[in-house]
Design an enzyme around this catalytic site. Structure first.
Site, mmCIF file in Angstrom:
data_model
loop_
_atom_site.group_PDB
_atom_site.id
_atom_site.type_symbol
_atom_site.label_atom_id
_atom_site.label_comp_id
_atom_site.label_asym_id
_atom_site.label_seq_id
_atom_site.Cartn_x
_atom_site.Cartn_y
_atom_site.Cartn_z
ATOM 1 N N CYS A 199 -7.411 8.897 8.923
ATOM 2 C CA CYS A 199 -7.072 8.020 7.748
ATOM 3 C C CYS A 199 -7.717 8.538 6.427
ATOM 4 O O CYS A 199 -8.829 8.351 6.364
ATOM 5 C CB CYS A 199 -7.375 6.704 8.281
ATOM 6 S SG CYS A 199 -6.865 5.478 7.101
ATOM 7 N N GLY A 259 0.945 -1.039 0.025
ATOM 8 C CA GLY A 259 -0.077 0.054 -0.025
ATOM 9 C C GLY A 259 0.921 1.247 -0.077
ATOM 10 O O GLY A 259 1.349 1.351 1.091
ATOM 11 N N CYS A 316 -10.994 2.356 9.633
ATOM 12 C CA CYS A 316 -10.329 2.317 8.244
ATOM 13 C C CYS A 316 -9.383 1.039 8.499
ATOM 14 O O CYS A 316 -9.313 0.487 7.173
ATOM 15 C CB CYS A 316 -9.505 3.669 8.216
ATOM 16 S SG CYS A 316 -8.522 4.005 6.510
ATOM 17 N N GLY A 338 2.043 7.590 -0.599
ATOM 18 C CA GLY A 338 2.495 8.920 -1.163
ATOM 19 C C GLY A 338 3.458 9.553 -0.024
ATOM 20 O O GLY A 338 4.106 10.490 -0.136
ATOM 21 N N GLY A 339 3.314 8.717 1.251
ATOM 22 C CA GLY A 339 4.330 9.327 2.355
ATOM 23 C C GLY A 339 5.636 8.699 2.200
ATOM 24 O O GLY A 339 5.893 7.575 1.554
ATOM 25 N N VAL A 340 6.501 9.322 3.155
ATOM 26 C CA VAL A 340 7.774 8.712 3.322
ATOM 27 C C VAL A 340 7.833 7.223 3.855
ATOM 28 O O VAL A 340 8.702 6.568 3.465
ATOM 29 C CB VAL A 340 8.642 9.546 4.129
ATOM 30 C CG1 VAL A 340 8.288 9.512 5.576
ATOM 31 C CG2 VAL A 340 10.079 9.234 4.158
ATOM 32 N N ASP A 341 6.794 6.707 4.953
ATOM 33 C CA ASP A 341 6.932 5.543 5.485
ATOM 34 C C ASP A 341 6.626 4.485 4.439
ATOM 35 O O ASP A 341 7.349 3.410 4.548
ATOM 36 C CB ASP A 341 5.850 5.320 6.729
ATOM 37 C CG ASP A 341 6.319 6.356 7.874
ATOM 38 O OD1 ASP A 341 7.440 6.614 8.085
ATOM 39 O OD2 ASP A 341 5.350 6.783 8.294
ATOM 40 N N SER A 342 5.747 4.366 3.645
ATOM 41 C CA SER A 342 5.152 3.436 2.560
ATOM 42 C C SER A 342 6.341 3.292 1.597
ATOM 43 O O SER A 342 6.667 2.326 1.189
ATOM 44 C CB SER A 342 4.061 3.799 1.963
ATOM 45 O OG SER A 342 3.804 4.826 1.376
ATOM 46 N N GLY A 397 3.069 0.727 5.432
ATOM 47 C CA GLY A 397 4.289 1.618 6.193
ATOM 48 C C GLY A 397 3.739 1.735 7.608
ATOM 49 O O GLY A 397 4.532 2.782 8.172
#
Length: 358
Positions: free
Chosen positions: A186, A7, A94, A10-14, A118
């Site tokens: 979320c 998944g 969610c 669009g963030g840094v973790d994923s 992430g």
């Protein structure tokens, strides 16, 4: 080679999760889950960022449209709970409905060996554990994951701190290396909750009262307030001082929401000590890796009543259709509708599941 679908939010973790999975030799596909696309939300930017990461890492990429079920099952739950006088936990819902519901089921039908996210959490195929980064720990929001799913879920960030994740993102020259963390609900983000509630539920004025029923003011609607809240309401301080002559006018305590009387549409306020409780009643108990009988026998239980909140020693007993959680010390701001999540004392910090606070 194991096939994993990630998944990619669009963030840094994923994004860093994608880098780690590739290094570990997995065949990785990326999916962006589109759940909310309303004015003011950052969905379009997040999707573009996810695509850029996928292109840079040469990952097959697609978008899954879950907007309809998200609106009907997550956001409607959010509104229904507030309207009923409870405080919802949309991130728990969610994860249950979308990420480890529709997304997980889709991935299994597509023949993937596992899904990855992430989240800051740890799983060994059988149990769910607190990750290395205790501050970013997201197990509180994951307690409703199904037992059988743990064998098909990968959390690549389990042994990393947020600082280490940022460093890896810079090393990999990811376009989202400095992107701010998402906050708020979320997939929705940092919306103005009172405004959102007013637009969807309107207002329903009622009385603000003290613990003894003395009228101190008026509220706009109970759904704008939650137990433990200190701000967002006005009351007659002069009248409260008159009702409590033992208090000097300069010594009036800060006032908090301590209860919501749904039947009478009254908001009950009082000093901070009135928000403290030593017993919780919960329902909808969901367990991971043990039976109810085993849970009741454990002497090393701790409970958390909010994300990153304190872990409090406790014991739990069944009482009819619900459960009583006895706390070893007082806790503040226990709100109906929120989650009580149970953990063990063991070093790894195993998450045993949780329940809904009544």
């Amino acid at each position: 080679m194991k096939r994993i679908v990630l998944g990619l939010s669009g963030g840094v973790d994923s994004a860093v999760s994608a880098v780690l999975l590739k290094k570990q030799g997995y065949q990785v596909d990326a999916v962006y889950l589109e759940c909310w696309h309303e004015p003011g939300c950052r969905a379009e930017g997040d999707r573009q960022d996810a695509l850029q990461v996928a292109l840079q890492l040469d990952l097959p990429f697609q978008v899954l449209n879950f907007k309809k079920p998200y609106r009907e099952k997550v956001m409607q739950y959010f509104l229904d709970e507030y309207q009923a006088g409870r405080t919802p936990n949309p991130d728990v819902m969610c994860n249950k409905i979308i990420k480890f519901g529709l997304f997980y089921d889709w991935a299994m039908k597509q023949g993937y060996d596992a899904i990855a996210t992430g989240h800051y959490a740890k799983a060994d195929g059988q149990f769910l554990y607190v990750p290395k980064d205790k501050i970013k720990d997201q197990t509180y929001f994951l307690y409703q994951i199904r037992q059988e799913q743990l064998a098909h879920v990968v959390f690549p960030l389990a042994e990393l701190t947020k600082q280490a994740v940022r460093q890896l993102a810079h090393q990999a020259k990811l376009p989202v290396a400095d992107k701010k963390d998402s906050v708020g609900i979320c997939f929705v983000g940092d919306i103005n909750v009172p405004k959102f509630l007013a637009e969807n539920l309107g207002t329903k004025p009622g009385k603000i009262v003290d613990e003894h029923g003395n009228i101190l003011g008026q509220h706009r609607g109970l759904w704008f307030h939650t137990v433990g809240q200190r701000h967002g309401f006005n009351y007659d301080k002069k009248k409260y001082a008159q009702l409590n002559p033992i208090l000097h006018k300069d010594e009036l305590p800060a006032m908090y929401v301590i209860d919501k009387n749904i039947k009478a549409n009254e908001l009950v306020i009082g000093p901070k000590q009135a928000t403290r409780v030593k017993t919780l009643h919960v329902s909808n108990l969901h367990l991971l890796g043990l039976t109810q009988a085993e849970l009741f026998k454990r002497t090393d239980l701790r409970v958390r009543i909010r994300h990153t909140g304190q872990l409090t020693d406790c014991e739990i007993k069944k009482m009819g259709n619900r459960y009583s959680v006895k706390l070893k010390q007082l806790v503040e701001g226990v709100a109906s509708g929120q989650s009580a999540v149970f953990y063990t004392y063991e070093k790894a910090g195993r998450c045993l599941g949780g329940a809904t606070i009544n």
